[in-house]
Design a protein around this motif. Structure first.
Motif, short mmCIF file in Angstrom:
data_model
loop_
_atom_site.label_atom_id
_atom_site.label_comp_id
_atom_site.label_asym_id
_atom_site.label_seq_id
_atom_site.Cartn_x
_atom_site.Cartn_y
_atom_site.Cartn_z
N HIS A 65 0.82 -1.22 0.00
CA HIS A 65 0.00 0.00 0.00
C HIS A 65 0.85 1.27 0.00
O HIS A 65 0.39 2.34 -0.40
CB HIS A 65 -0.93 0.02 1.22
N THR A 66 2.13 1.17 0.43
CA THR A 66 2.98 2.36 0.49
C THR A 66 3.25 2.95 -0.90
O THR A 66 3.52 4.16 -1.01
CB THR A 66 4.32 2.04 1.17
N VAL A 67 3.19 2.13 -1.95
CA VAL A 67 3.45 2.63 -3.30
C VAL A 67 2.32 3.53 -3.76
O VAL A 67 2.54 4.68 -4.19
CB VAL A 67 3.67 1.46 -4.28
N ALA A 68 1.08 3.05 -3.67
CA ALA A 68 -0.07 3.89 -4.05
C ALA A 68 -0.16 5.11 -3.14
O ALA A 68 -0.52 6.21 -3.61
CB ALA A 68 -1.36 3.07 -3.97
N ASN A 69 0.16 4.93 -1.88
CA ASN A 69 0.11 6.05 -0.94
C ASN A 69 1.13 7.13 -1.32
O ASN A 69 0.86 8.32 -1.22
CB ASN A 69 0.35 5.57 0.49
N ALA A 70 2.32 6.71 -1.76
CA ALA A 70 3.34 7.67 -2.19
C ALA A 70 2.85 8.45 -3.42
O ALA A 70 3.10 9.66 -3.53
CB ALA A 70 4.65 6.95 -2.51
N VAL A 71 2.15 7.77 -4.32
CA VAL A 71 1.59 8.44 -5.51
C VAL A 71 0.60 9.52 -5.08
O VAL A 71 0.64 10.65 -5.58
CB VAL A 71 0.90 7.40 -6.43
N VAL A 72 -0.27 9.19 -4.14
CA VAL A 72 -1.25 10.16 -3.63
C VAL A 72 -0.55 11.31 -2.93
O VAL A 72 -0.91 12.48 -3.11
CB VAL A 72 -2.25 9.46 -2.68
N ASN A 73 0.48 11.00 -2.13
CA ASN A 73 1.24 12.05 -1.44
C ASN A 73 1.94 12.99 -2.41
O ASN A 73 2.22 14.14 -2.06
CB ASN A 73 2.26 11.42 -0.49
N ALA A 74 2.23 12.51 -3.61
CA ALA A 74 2.86 13.36 -4.62
C ALA A 74 1.83 14.19 -5.39
O ALA A 74 2.21 14.94 -6.30
CB ALA A 74 3.67 12.50 -5.58
N GLY A 75 0.55 14.04 -5.04
CA GLY A 75 -0.50 14.80 -5.70
C GLY A 75 -0.98 14.18 -6.99
O GLY A 75 -1.59 14.86 -7.83
N CYS A 76 -0.73 12.88 -7.17
CA CYS A 76 -1.12 12.18 -8.40
C CYS A 76 -2.22 11.15 -8.11
O CYS A 76 -2.57 10.89 -6.96
CB CYS A 76 0.09 11.49 -9.01
N THR A 77 -2.74 10.55 -9.19
CA THR A 77 -3.82 9.57 -9.08
C THR A 77 -3.32 8.20 -9.53
O THR A 77 -2.84 8.05 -10.66
CB THR A 77 -5.01 9.97 -9.97
N PRO A 78 -3.40 7.17 -8.65
CA PRO A 78 -2.96 5.83 -9.07
C PRO A 78 -3.99 5.13 -9.95
O PRO A 78 -5.19 5.17 -9.67
CB PRO A 78 -2.78 5.09 -7.74
N LEU A 79 -3.52 4.51 -11.03
CA LEU A 79 -4.34 3.64 -11.87
C LEU A 79 -3.71 2.25 -11.80
O LEU A 79 -2.50 2.11 -12.04
CB LEU A 79 -4.38 4.13 -13.32
N PHE A 80 -4.51 1.24 -11.50
CA PHE A 80 -3.94 -0.06 -11.19
C PHE A 80 -3.72 -0.94 -12.43
O PHE A 80 -4.52 -0.93 -13.37
CB PHE A 80 -4.82 -0.77 -10.16
#
Length: 330
Positions: A61-76
């Motif tokens: 979960h830390t990978v998607a969370n890092a994406v969100v923290n960078a102001g981006c949107t994760p697509l799986f």
């Protein structure tokens, strides 16, 4: 019980932490407190206004969370049975993609580049220390439990020179560990290693509870502690030797009759089976802890907007994979 992860802090590492010589990074190399910090910095450098970022569904979960923290949107993104990205099913419109080399199993970067020619590629080698530096950025982890298992640390390498100046600017703004914070980190690492030693681990396992993780933890951005830089400097000359030992241990598992899959650095051995719980009990009788690593990956992905059924192979394998340690001889 021998723990599945190598969470150790031997006397030689303690000595290096306190008195060793710190590693001196190259101009394109940035030493950080965690690999997730590297993801945040890379995304902020290339997508300062946010964007769509591809993330492997079977992941921490830390990978998607890092994406969100960078102001981006994760697509799986779905994976193949070999635990690599399913290139044919890559989502459209990705501005960046985090290519996770799960358990040291290398993805085909050239195939990904061919499919996503204008997409920034960040290679996540949190499990893949020793693999080639590919993509626009490569990220490594040297946390306790990773390989090499050292301390609180991550490394970001910039492979596309045009991004180096932006990363340097972001890196210079990061805080460092204070003297007090470094002593606190030393104590934390020592206590964690003690808890995960074979003589104490039975108590830790007995006390473990299945709690709901806060997948939206704020990523604390910091430079690497000086003590961890010292341990990393001392560990580097022995990396190839350690990888050879892990590969030999994985081969021993095959000799015992187990159908295991390992990555290029043999970080963990992986078995796909119908009922992982039965095999877990078999290894527990041998005094070896195993686990369904990322067993809640899809549950975590839902927290970030994952739609059920969009990554069927990841959903299937999440329930069928068992990870076995290779840092020890079974």
């Amino acid at each position: 019980m021998a723990p599945r992860l190598d969470i150790s802090f031997p006397l030689c590492h303690q000595w290096q932490y306190l008195f060793g010589q710190a590693y001196q990074p190259q101009t394109n190399e940035f030493l950080l407190n965690h690999a997730r910090t590297g993801i945040v910095l890379a995304l902020r450098a290339v997508l300062p206004n946010g964007g769509k970022v591809g993330v492997v569904a079977y992941n921490c979960h830390t990978v998607a969370n890092a994406v969100v923290n960078a102001g981006c949107t994760p697509l799986f993104i779905d994976i193949t049975r070999e635990l690599t990205i399913d290139v044919e099913k890559l989502p459209v419109g990705l501005e960046a993609i985090i290519v996770t080399n799960l358990f040291g199993i290398r993805n085909d970067i050239e195939a990904i580049k061919a499919k996503c020619s204008k997409t920034v590629i960040i290679v996540d080698n949190a499990h893949g220390f020793g693999l080639p530096e590919e993509g626009d950025f490569t990220i490594y982890s040297i946390n306790q439990g990773k390989f090499p298992s050292l301390g609180e640390g991550g490394i970001l390498k910039v492979n596309t020179i045009k991004y180096n100046e932006r990363i340097t600017t972001l890196y210079q703004k990061l805080p460092t560990y204070s003297y007090y914070a470094q002593i606190k980190l030393f104590a934390k690492m020592w206590l964690k290693a003690l808890a995960y030693s074979p003589c104490c681990y039975w108590l830790v396992r007995w006390k473990k509870k299945d709690f709901k993780r806060n997948v939206y933890e704020k990523v604390v951005l910091r430079k690497m502690a000086n003590g961890v830089k010292k341990m990393y400097c001392a560990a580097l000359p022995d990396i190839d030797k350690r990888i050879a030992i892990q590969k030999k241990n994985a081969e021993f598992l095959r000799a015992l009759g187990y159908d295991v899959c390992v990555g290029e650095n043999a970080f963990m051995a992986i078995i796909e089976c119908e009922r992982p719980e039965n095999l877990k009990r078999e290894f527990a009788r041998k005094g070896i802890e195993t686990a369904t690593h990322f067993g809640k990956a899809i549950e975590w992905a839902h927290e970030f907007g994952y739609i059920e059924g969009s990554c069927p192979q990841a959903e299937r394998l999440t329930k069928r994979l068992l990870m076995i340690p290779t840092y020890i001889r079974i």
